[in-house]
Design an enzyme around this catalytic site. Structure first.
Site, PDB file in Angstrom:
ATOM      1  CE  LYS A  41      43.816  -1.441  -8.434  1.00 38.86           C
ATOM      2  NZ  LYS A  41      43.664  -1.336  -6.980  1.00 38.86           N
ATOM      3  N   GLY A  68      18.988   3.523 -16.656  1.00 37.87           N
ATOM      4  CA  GLY A  68      18.039   4.234 -17.505  1.00 37.87           C
ATOM      5  C   GLY A  68      18.421   5.699 -17.644  1.00 37.87           C
ATOM      6  N   GLY A  70      -4.268   5.950  -8.219  1.00 41.95           N
ATOM      7  CA  GLY A  70      -4.185   4.755  -7.380  1.00 41.95           C
ATOM      8  C   GLY A  70      -5.334   3.811  -7.666  1.00 41.95           C
ATOM      9  N   GLY A 119      -7.338  10.958  -7.977  1.00 41.32           N
ATOM     10  CA  GLY A 119      -7.484  12.238  -7.273  1.00 41.32           C
ATOM     11  C   GLY A 119      -8.725  12.984  -7.735  1.00 41.32           C
ATOM     12  CB  CYS A 150      -5.951   9.272 -12.392  1.00 40.25           C
ATOM     13  SG  CYS A 150      -6.760   7.934 -13.286  1.00 40.25           S
ATOM     14  CD  GLU A 179       0.880  11.852 -13.508  1.00 33.98           C
ATOM     15  OE1 GLU A 179       0.109  12.792 -13.789  1.00 33.98           O
ATOM     16  OE2 GLU A 179       0.481  10.764 -13.025  1.00 33.98           O
ATOM     17  CD  GLN A 193     -11.621   7.478 -10.720  1.00 37.21           C
ATOM     18  OE1 GLN A 193     -11.417   6.680  -9.821  1.00 37.21           O
ATOM     19  NE2 GLN A 193     -11.476   7.153 -11.999  1.00 37.21           N
ATOM     20  CG  HIS A 195      -2.072   9.387 -14.993  1.00 39.76           C
ATOM     21  ND1 HIS A 195      -1.889   9.377 -13.635  1.00 39.76           N
ATOM     22  CD2 HIS A 195      -2.988   8.437 -15.259  1.00 39.76           C
ATOM     23  CE1 HIS A 195      -2.651   8.444 -13.091  1.00 39.76           C
ATOM     24  NE2 HIS A 195      -3.343   7.863 -14.054  1.00 39.76           N
ATOM     25  CD  GLU A 202      14.779 -11.605 -14.247  1.00 36.91           C
ATOM     26  OE1 GLU A 202      13.819 -12.389 -14.142  1.00 36.91           O
ATOM     27  OE2 GLU A 202      14.755 -10.434 -13.850  1.00 36.91           O
TER      28      GLU A 202
END
Ligand code: GLN
Length: 526
Positions: free
Chosen positions: A224, A19, A350, A379, A377, A505, A381, A503, A150
Site C-alpha cells: 500500500k 539519527g 552538571g 562528579g 566532570c 562517555e 569536583q 567525559h 524552520e
C-alpha cells in the site's frame, strides 16, 4: 567514483530516531566506504551548547571542541568516525555565514534572498565538507519533520542537490510512523502517505521509506505504501521499535536495505555484522544483572545522559550483564538508603548548584560504605569537595560555582576562564591529554600513560589545595602535561572510587567500551 549522497528526512512525529536510522544506514555501508555524516538543524542557536539539556538532550562534544547535536554520538558510535564540528550545520550558523558574506560585500549590488543565497551557502557547506574529507558517501540528516517552518530551507537545498550531483548519485530516505491504533489492531499507512505527500510538494521524491512501527511491516502495508508513495515495495523498510538501538542495523539488513542502496547508488560495500551481532546478543541475553544509581538533576529526561547510557550498554555487551539504572533525583534528596539496593553509583556532569548537596551526601555514603563510585566532570569536583570537608576537615569547602564566598574554594574557575563573558563555545572544550600516574588504577584501566578524553567545563581542582588533598589520602592519578590540572582522582583503598574531570562517555564505542566505565562495571559485578 563520484561522492554519493544519502539524504535522511523525517515525517509525522519528531523523535522517531532519524539519527539512529542515519547512523545505522551508515554502519551497513561502512565496510569499504569513507562515510561522513552531516546534520542540519533548523534552530537559530549557532550550536546546542547554550541549550538546557531538558530542551535538547545531551550536548555532544567532539575532539575538536565542537558542541554538537547528540545525533553525533550515534554517528561516532555506529560509524567509527571522529566527527568535526563543521559537520553540524545549524540555521544559526547558516545565517551567521550569510550575514558575514553580505557585510564583506560578496553580494554587492544584489538583493540577498533565501533562494539562491541561503540555499547556496547550505549546499556549498555540504560540498566543502565532502571535498575536504574526500568522502565516498555523505549522509545528510535533516532535523525535525517535513512541514516544520524552520527546516524548509534545508529541504529546499537538498532538493536542489539532486540536480547538482545527478540523480544517480543521490538517494532520499524518509522516516515515518506506522501506527497500530488500539482496537483497530492494524498497521495504518495514512500518516506515511500524508508525510510523503508533504515531501513531494517540496519536490523531494523518496527512494526509500522507513516506517517506524511496533511490529514488522506486513506485505500488505508495504504494498500500500509502495503504490501511494511511488516506491518499490522492497524499498519500504521496517524501522522496528527495539529495546536496544544496536539492533537497528541488523533489522535494516534483514529488511534488505543494503541491496536497495547498492542498486540505486551503484556502490558495493557488503556489511559484515558478525561481531556486532555477537555483542548485541550479549546485551539481549545477559548472564548477570546489576543495578547502578544515576544521581543527577536531569533524570526526568534520559536523553540528557545519552552517552553515559550508551557507555553502559557497551559494557553490557562485553561483560554480558544487564545494567538496570536507578534514577535518583538529587534536588531534594532526603536519604541515601537507596545505596543498599545498588551495586554502584555514577555522578554525572552538571552545572549550577541545584542538587549538588544531595550528590555530595551520596558520595560520602558511597565512600564510607565502599560502594563503587564513578564521578564524571562535576562528579569529580563534588568528590573533591566531599573529601575536603569530611576527610581533610576543611569546613564549608565548596566550588566557587556553587558558593562564591566559600572559605575553602577547593574547586575554582580556570584562570583562563576568568575574563570570558560570552557563554557560547567558551568552556574548556574538546580533547585534552592527561598523563597518568604509574601504577594507579586509572593507569591499569587505560593501559597507557597518556590518554586523551573530551572535556566541557569551566572549573577545576584548585592547585592551592592539591597538597592538602594528597596528604589526606586522595590520589591524583592523572593530570594535564603541565601538572596543573587534575584530570583523574582515585581512593586506592576502596573497591572502586574513581572520578575524572573529562567525559569519557563521549568516546565509548560498542567495539571498544570506555576503560573507566568498563573497570567500574567490573568492580560492581564483583
Ligand atoms: N559545572 C562544572 C564546570 O563547569 C562541571 C561541568 C560538567 O560537569 N560538564 O566545571
Amino acid at each position: 567514483m563520484p561522492t554519493k549522497y544519502i539524504i535522511v528526512t523525517g515525517g509525522v512525529l519528531s523523535g522517531l530516531g532519524k539519527g539512529i536510522a542515519a547512523a545505522s544506514i551508515g554502519h551497513l555501508l561502512s565496510s569499504k566506504l569513507k562515510i561522513i555524516p552531516i546534520k542540519c538543524d533548523g534552530y537559530l542557536n549557532v550550536d546546542p551548547g547554550t541549550m538546557n539539556p531538558f530542551e535538547h538532550g545531551e550536548v555532544f562534544v567532539l575532539d575538536d571542541g565542537g558542541e554538537v547535536d547528540m545525533d553525533f554520538g550515534h554517528y561516532e558510535r555506529f560509524l567509527g568516525v571522529t566527527c568535526k564540528s563543521k559537520w553540524n550545520l545549524t540555521m544559526g550558523k547558516v545565517f551567521d555565514m550569510v550575514r558575514k558574506k553580505e557585510r564583506r560585500g560578496d553580494y554587492l549590488g544584489k538583493t540577498v534572498q533565501y533562494i539562491p543565497h541561503v540555499t547556496d551557502v547550505i549546499k556549498n557547506h555540504i560540498f566543502d565538507v565532502s571535498r575536504e574529507e574526500q568522502a565516498d558517501l555523505v549522509i545528510v540528516e535533516i532535523g525535525g519533520t517535513v512541514g516544520d517552518i524552520e527546516n524548509e530551507l534545508f529541504l529546499e537545498s537538498v532538493r536542489q542537490l539532486r540536480n547538482d550531483v545527478g540523480s544517480q548519485d543521490i538517494l532520499y530516505v524518509h522516516l515515518t510512523y506506522v501506527p497500530i491504533p488500539y482496537g483497530v489492531n492494524e498497521q495504518k499507512s495514512k500518516p506515511t502517505q500524508q508525510s510523503v505527500n508533504l515531501l513531494m510538494q517540496r519536490g523531494i521524491f523518496p527512494d526509500v521509506i522507513i516506517g517506524r512501527c511496533s511490529q514488522f511491516l506486513t506485505k500488505e502495508i508495504k504494498a500500500k505504501i509502495s503504490s501511494f508513495c511511488n516506491v518499490q515495495p522492497s524499498a519500504v523498510i521496517t524501522g522496528l521499535d527495539v529495546e536496544d538501538i544496536y539492533e537497528i542495523p541488523i533489522i535494516f539488513e534483514e529488511e534488505g536495505l543494503p541491496e536497495i542502496i547498492h542498486k540505486k547508488l551503484n556502490i558495493y560495500s557488503p556489511p559484515d555484522l558478525r561481531k556486532w551481532k555477537r555483542l548485541v546478543d550479549n546485551i539481549r541475553n545477559p548472564k548477570r544483572e546489576i543495578t547502578i544509581a544515576m544521581c543527577g538533576k536531569y533524570t526526568k529526561l534520559e536523553d540528557s545522559y545519552a552517552s553515559i547510557i550508551e557507555s553502559l550498554n557497551h559494557c553490557s555487551a562485553h561483560l554480558s550483564c544487564k545494567i538496570v539504572l536507578k534514577w535518583i533525583e538529587t534536588t531534594d534528596l532526603k536519604d541515601t538508603s537507596f545505596l543498599d539496593e545498588v551495586d554502584g553509583v555514577i555522578i554525572p556532569g552538571g552545572f549550577g548548584s541545584r542538587g549538588t548537596e544531595g550528590k555530595i551526601e551520596v558520595i560520602r555514603e558511597a565512600r564510607k560504605r565502599n560502594v563503587p563510585f564513578l564521578g564524571l566532570c562535576l562528579g569529580l569536583q563534588l568528590a573533591v569537595i566531599e573529601f575536603a570537608r569530611n576527610v581533610c576537615n576543611l569546613e564549608g569547602a565548596n566550588s566557587t560555582e556553587m558558593a562564591p564566598d566559600t572559605p575553602h574554594p577547593v574547586i575554582d574557575i580556570l584562570p583562563e576562564q576568568k575574563e570570558i563573558s560570552d557563554k557560547g563555545g567558551t568552556m574548556r572544550l574538546g580533547g585534552y591529554t592527561a598523563v597518568l600516574k604509574e601504577g594507579s588504577l586509572v593507569h591499569s584501566l587505560y593501559g597507557e600513560r597518556e590518554v586523551s578524553e573530551r572535556h566541557r567545563h569551566r572549573y577545576e581542582v584548585n592547585p592551592a589545595y592539591h597538597s592538602i588533598m594528597e596528604a589526606g589520602g586522595m590520589v591524583f592519578s592523572g593530570a594535564s602535561r603541565d601538572g596543573r590540572l587534575v584530570e583523574f582522582i582515585e581512593l586506592p583503598h576502596l573497591k572502586f572510587f574513581v572520578a575524572t574531570q573529562a567525559h569519557p562517555e563521549l568516546k565509548s564505542r560498542m567495539e571498544n567500551p570506555a576503560p573507566l566505565f568498563y573497570g567500574f562495571i567490573k568492580a560492581c559485578l564483583n
